[in-house]
Write a protein that holds these residues in place. Structure first.
Motif, mmCIF file in Angstrom:
data_model
loop_
_atom_site.group_PDB
_atom_site.id
_atom_site.type_symbol
_atom_site.label_atom_id
_atom_site.label_comp_id
_atom_site.label_asym_id
_atom_site.label_seq_id
_atom_site.Cartn_x
_atom_site.Cartn_y
_atom_site.Cartn_z
ATOM 1 N N GLN A 51 3.553 19.070 17.676
ATOM 2 C CA GLN A 51 4.810 18.354 17.952
ATOM 3 C C GLN A 51 4.628 16.838 17.897
ATOM 4 O O GLN A 51 5.185 16.092 18.706
ATOM 5 N N GLY A 52 3.827 16.397 16.945
ATOM 6 C CA GLY A 52 3.647 14.965 16.733
ATOM 7 C C GLY A 52 3.030 14.268 17.930
ATOM 8 O O GLY A 52 2.013 14.700 18.456
ATOM 9 N N HIS A 53 3.679 13.190 18.369
ATOM 10 C CA HIS A 53 3.164 12.423 19.500
ATOM 11 C C HIS A 53 3.810 12.813 20.831
ATOM 12 O O HIS A 53 3.644 12.110 21.827
ATOM 13 N N ALA A 54 4.565 13.908 20.851
ATOM 14 C CA ALA A 54 5.113 14.385 22.127
ATOM 15 C C ALA A 54 3.977 14.807 23.046
ATOM 16 O O ALA A 54 2.981 15.373 22.597
ATOM 17 N N PHE A 55 4.117 14.486 24.326
ATOM 18 C CA PHE A 55 3.070 14.894 25.255
ATOM 19 C C PHE A 55 3.658 15.342 26.578
ATOM 20 O O PHE A 55 4.820 15.088 26.898
ATOM 21 N N LEU A 56 2.827 16.033 27.346
ATOM 22 C CA LEU A 56 3.187 16.548 28.663
ATOM 23 C C LEU A 56 2.602 15.650 29.735
ATOM 24 O O LEU A 56 1.473 15.154 29.607
ATOM 25 N N VAL A 75 7.690 14.677 27.035
ATOM 26 C CA VAL A 75 8.364 13.428 26.664
ATOM 27 C C VAL A 75 7.960 13.030 25.245
ATOM 28 O O VAL A 75 6.912 13.446 24.738
ATOM 29 N N ASP A 76 8.795 12.186 24.617
ATOM 30 C CA ASP A 76 8.447 11.644 23.307
ATOM 31 C C ASP A 76 7.801 10.276 23.489
ATOM 32 O O ASP A 76 7.586 9.813 24.621
ATOM 33 N N VAL A 77 7.483 9.606 22.385
ATOM 34 C CA VAL A 77 6.760 8.333 22.465
ATOM 35 C C VAL A 77 7.573 7.225 23.115
ATOM 36 O O VAL A 77 7.022 6.199 23.508
ATOM 37 N N ASP A 78 8.878 7.426 23.218
ATOM 38 C CA ASP A 78 9.734 6.422 23.855
ATOM 39 C C ASP A 78 10.053 6.761 25.309
ATOM 40 O O ASP A 78 10.872 6.085 25.944
ATOM 41 N N GLY A 93 2.868 5.357 34.408
ATOM 42 C CA GLY A 93 2.091 6.401 33.748
ATOM 43 C C GLY A 93 2.464 6.512 32.286
ATOM 44 O O GLY A 93 1.604 6.663 31.417
ATOM 45 N N PHE A 94 3.754 6.406 31.996
ATOM 46 C CA PHE A 94 4.182 6.508 30.611
ATOM 47 C C PHE A 94 3.627 5.357 29.783
ATOM 48 O O PHE A 94 3.190 5.555 28.644
ATOM 49 N N THR A 95 3.643 4.151 30.303
ATOM 50 C CA THR A 95 3.171 2.981 29.554
ATOM 51 C C THR A 95 1.732 3.173 29.088
ATOM 52 O O THR A 95 1.408 2.994 27.913
ATOM 53 N N HIS A 101 -2.032 7.740 23.448
ATOM 54 C CA HIS A 101 -1.707 8.863 22.564
ATOM 55 C C HIS A 101 -1.230 8.380 21.194
ATOM 56 O O HIS A 101 -1.559 8.981 20.167
ATOM 57 N N ALA A 102 -0.452 7.299 21.175
ATOM 58 C CA ALA A 102 0.076 6.794 19.904
ATOM 59 C C ALA A 102 -1.021 6.190 19.042
ATOM 60 O O ALA A 102 -0.974 6.272 17.808
ATOM 61 N N ALA A 103 -2.024 5.581 19.673
ATOM 62 C CA ALA A 103 -3.058 4.866 18.929
ATOM 63 C C ALA A 103 -4.231 5.739 18.529
ATOM 64 O O ALA A 103 -4.924 5.444 17.547
#
Length: 254
Positions: A51-56, A75-78, A93-95, A101-103
């Motif tokens: 699911q791409g960059h989606a993470f739990l 959640v998605d990358v945004d 935590g999201f930041t 995860h994106a990098a």
């Protein structure tokens, strides 16, 4: 990650996502069991397979020993929730986790703690010292990131990613510890060694002259680790850790 799944996936959840949810919930409960949690204020995240960059990530407000596979928030990358969870997501935590995860495509799991030992060593100018066998595995892949306040601003992300680079251990100065793993088991085992190294250092500094380990030994640490774990990394100990949970904190796989 373990191939075991205690319960069948709920409707709409692939077997791969459910296995990731089970293992991530196990990691949260193990953090509580090892007393690395900081009330509700630290995080472990795992990328959703396929699911791409989606993470739990954890449902904000839930204690770590309460977390279950089904309660984790996707959640998605945004930072937008991709499921109907009633729980919010911690913006700090999201930041941090979204940036890593994106990098890093290899960052299946990112684990962050605020333990007393970890924060104590992160506040020391010289950081982690080469004074224990545990520390050589960390020092072989360790980076540092200077404190910029609570991680709420997106403009900190590029600096955090730059400082982490390809390292698997990041000491957030005056803040805590972070590990990256290609599996949840790897990230957890890495944090075990990171936390143990800091605890040993704080105790060793209580008295006496410290004996340090030579750089050439640290240079071979990753090869030594592969030999000790039979090439399985954190996956060697992971099934046993989950059996410990089944005895002491069952129910994570719901």
């Amino acid at each position: 990650m373990s191939n075991e799944t205690h319960h069948a996936p709920p409707a709409g959840c692939t077997p791969e996502e459910w296995q990731t949810r089970v293992d991530l919930a196990a990691a949260y409960r193990l953090v509580a069991l090892f007393r690395w949690d900081d009330l509700i204020y630290t995080h472990i995240s795992a990328r959703v397979p396929g699911q791409g960059h989606a993470f739990l990530i954890n449902p904000y407000g839930m204690m770590f020993e309460e977390i279950t596979a089904s309660s984790l928030v996707k959640v998605d990358v945004d930072g937008r929730k991709l499921d109907d969870s009633p729980y919010p997501v911690n913006p700090a935590g999201f930041t941090i986790h979204s940036a890593v995860h994106a990098a890093r495509d290899d960052a299946q799991c990112v684990l962050h703690t605020h333990t007393l030992n970890g924060v104590a060593v992160s506040a020391q100018r010289d950081g982690l010292l080469p004074i224990s066998q545990h520390s050589i595995f960390v020092l072989a892949s360790l980076a540092y990131h200077d404190y910029e306040g609570v991680a709420l601003r997106d403009d900190e992300k590029p600096r955090l990613v730059r400082d982490l680079g390809r390292a698997n251990y990041l000491m957030l100065r005056n803040h805590g510890l972070l590990t990256v793993g290609t599996t949840i088991a790897d990230a957890f085992q890495a944090m075990y060694f990171f936390e143990a190294s800091c605890a040993i250092q704080v105790r060793a500094q209580a008295g006496g002259v410290l004996t340090t380990i030579q750089p050439e030994i640290i240079a071979t640490a990753q090869a030594q680790a592969a030999q000790v774990t039979k090439g399985q990394g954190g996956n060697l100990a992971w099934p046993g850790l989950k059996r410990r949970l089944d005895r002491q904190l069952p129910g994570y796989d719901r």
